[in-house]
Enzyme design. Structure first.
Site, PDB file in Angstrom:
ATOM      1  N   GLU A   1     -37.572  12.700  -2.706  1.00  0.00           N
ATOM      2  CA  GLU A   1     -37.325  14.168  -2.598  1.00  0.00           C
ATOM      3  C   GLU A   1     -35.776  14.208  -3.168  1.00  0.00           C
ATOM      4  OE1 GLU A   1     -39.604  15.845   1.425  1.00  0.00           O
ATOM      5  OE2 GLU A   1     -37.624  14.610   1.746  1.00  0.00           O
ATOM      6  N   ILE A   2     -35.638  15.180  -3.987  1.00  0.00           N
ATOM      7  CA  ILE A   2     -34.399  15.591  -4.094  1.00  0.00           C
ATOM      8  C   ILE A   2     -34.242  17.157  -3.601  1.00  0.00           C
ATOM      9  CG2 ILE A   2     -32.564  16.001  -5.897  1.00  0.00           C
ATOM     10  CD1 ILE A   2     -33.680  13.926  -7.463  1.00  0.00           C
TER      11      ILE A   2
END
Length: 422
Positions: free
Chosen positions: A320-321
């Site tokens: 996840e970013i």
């Protein structure tokens, strides 16, 4: 001898008392003026800038890389226990403890972001592999800080070896017990029965309480940790993952400058047995709080019948970013509180991947969710590699389209693309 110490020069001035007295007086005079100036400046800032009362002190250990942070403020008390890996939180910490932008090691603007890993001491080898790859492929150009979190104190070996592998700032944090362990109000007899049923049905991690602790922590608590609260953006990294391509741009700044809030590389279907009542809880929350839904949401990615049922699609959250303000916002905070009250993290096995995916799809605009096609990534057994040969060449990728999970029938990427274009 330290390089910053002055060299000893021969003294050419007269050593009589008559000549030495004026020299001492001039030194005292300049010292006094300097102290007076600093004291005046300090007093002025305290009156004009209230946030000046908040100070951050970074302590470095002999390895020179790892650090932990002590925050001191009249309204936000965080104490440091004797162990440098232990932080106890007694009041919220303001999130704006660092500037919105900093300067990266490549001289460019850098976002208020950190790379975060939840990891155990026993996972040191796999964690080092992940860290070294991301440092080589991305972070050596930008120098973003790393934050490592654990439910028990990190060993000296873990801190020393991890710090030696990272050139930038490193922090090690202990997770508060109330954020990790199964709450007392959970009916353990009911939870144990649910685990036993999943074990009988060969559900992955079906009998694991620690896995459920992890899912609950990642769903609603990691962004509240004292070491994390100061940041706006995060890149989630797990032990034992692989990065196949160079990332020569800043994905945090890309997200911020293009009004994105959530980024992923792999999407797939969830095990239905692990989330049997999750969608019922979601519908209940939405029916009671329709105002939290974004008008241009991505419900169609989650449901094939306009919200009647859950199709099990989700973004795989081990990569996840994202913008933590999405999770810290009122909509997701109320949503997580509602899910928490149902006990499904323990009575079933609600994962942070479907929980995050549902939150992002419902409470953000669909154009705020970004597919990072150009970041080659693998979390066994699934792999993503950039689709275009030209991108793989430009990014110096070590993967190919062979074995790309995006083409698998269990991938939800094609559905996402349809939703994104609708």
């Amino acid at each position: 001898m330290s390089s910053w110490l002055p060299l000893h020069h021969n003294e050419f001035y007269t050593r009589s008392v008559r000549h030495r007295v004026p020299r001492v007086n001039r030194t005292v005079l300049w010292l006094g003026l300097a102290v007076t100036f600093l004291f005046s400046l300090h007093s002025l800032l305290r009156h004009l800038r209230p946030e000046y009362n908040l100070t951050i002190r970074v302590f470095r250990w002999p390895t020179g890389n790892e650090s932990f942070v002590e925050f001191t403020d009249q309204n936000a008390a965080v104490s440091i226990a004797p162990s440098p890996t232990t932080l106890s939180l007694s009041a919220p910490i303001p999130s704006a403890t660092v500037s919105e932008y900093d300067q990266g090691t490549n001289g460019t603007r850098r976002a208020n972001a950190a790379i975060i890993m939840l990891v155990r001491n026993s996972e040191l080898g796999n964690a080092l592999s992940s860290v070294k790859q991301l440092e080589e492929r991305f972070n050596k150009r930008f120098g973003y800080p790393w934050v490592f979190l654990n439910e028990v104190p990190f060993t000296n070996e873990f801190k020393e070896k991890m710090s030696a592998a990272i050139s930038g700032p490193v922090s090690f944090g202990l997770i508060p017990k109330e954020h990790w362990y199964q709450p007392d109000w959970i009916d353990e007899e009911k939870a144990a029965a649910g685990r036993a049923e999943m074990v009988a049905n060969d559900v992955v991690y079906g009998g694991s309480v620690s896995y459920r602790n992890m899912c609950r922590f990642n769903s609603g608590f990691f962004y509240r940790h004292p070491l994390v609260q100061q940041y706006k953006w995060y890149w989630r990294v797990e032990p034992g993952v692989s990065f196949f391509c160079d990332t020569d741009y800043d994905p945090f700044l890309y997200m911020e400058e293009n009004d994105k809030v959530y980024g992923f590389t792999i999407s797939l279907y969830e095990w239905p047995q692990t989330v049997a009542t999750l969608w019922d809880a979601v519908k209940e929350f939405v029916n009671e709080n329709p105002h939290y839904l974004d008008p241009d949401n991505a419900l169609a990615f989650l449901s094939d019948d306009d919200g009647g049922s859950y199709n099990m699609c989700h973004f795989w959250s081990n990569f996840e970013i994202a913008n933590m303000e999405l999770w810290r916002g009122e909509a997701y905070s109320k949503f997580f509180e509602h899910l928490e009250s149902k006990g499904g993290f323990y009575y079933e096995r609600w994962g942070d991947a479907p929980v995050h995916s549902i939150g992002a799809a419902l409470f953000a605009r669909k154009d705020q969710i970004h597919f990072f096609d150009d970041i080659g990534y693998q979390h066994p057994p699934f792999r993503h590699c950039p689709h275009l040969p030209s991108v793989r060449k430009a990014k110096n990728c070590s993967c190919s389209s062979v074995g790309n999970f995006d083409y698998n029938r269990d991938s939800c990427l094609n559905l996402w693309r349809q939703v994104e274009m609708s």
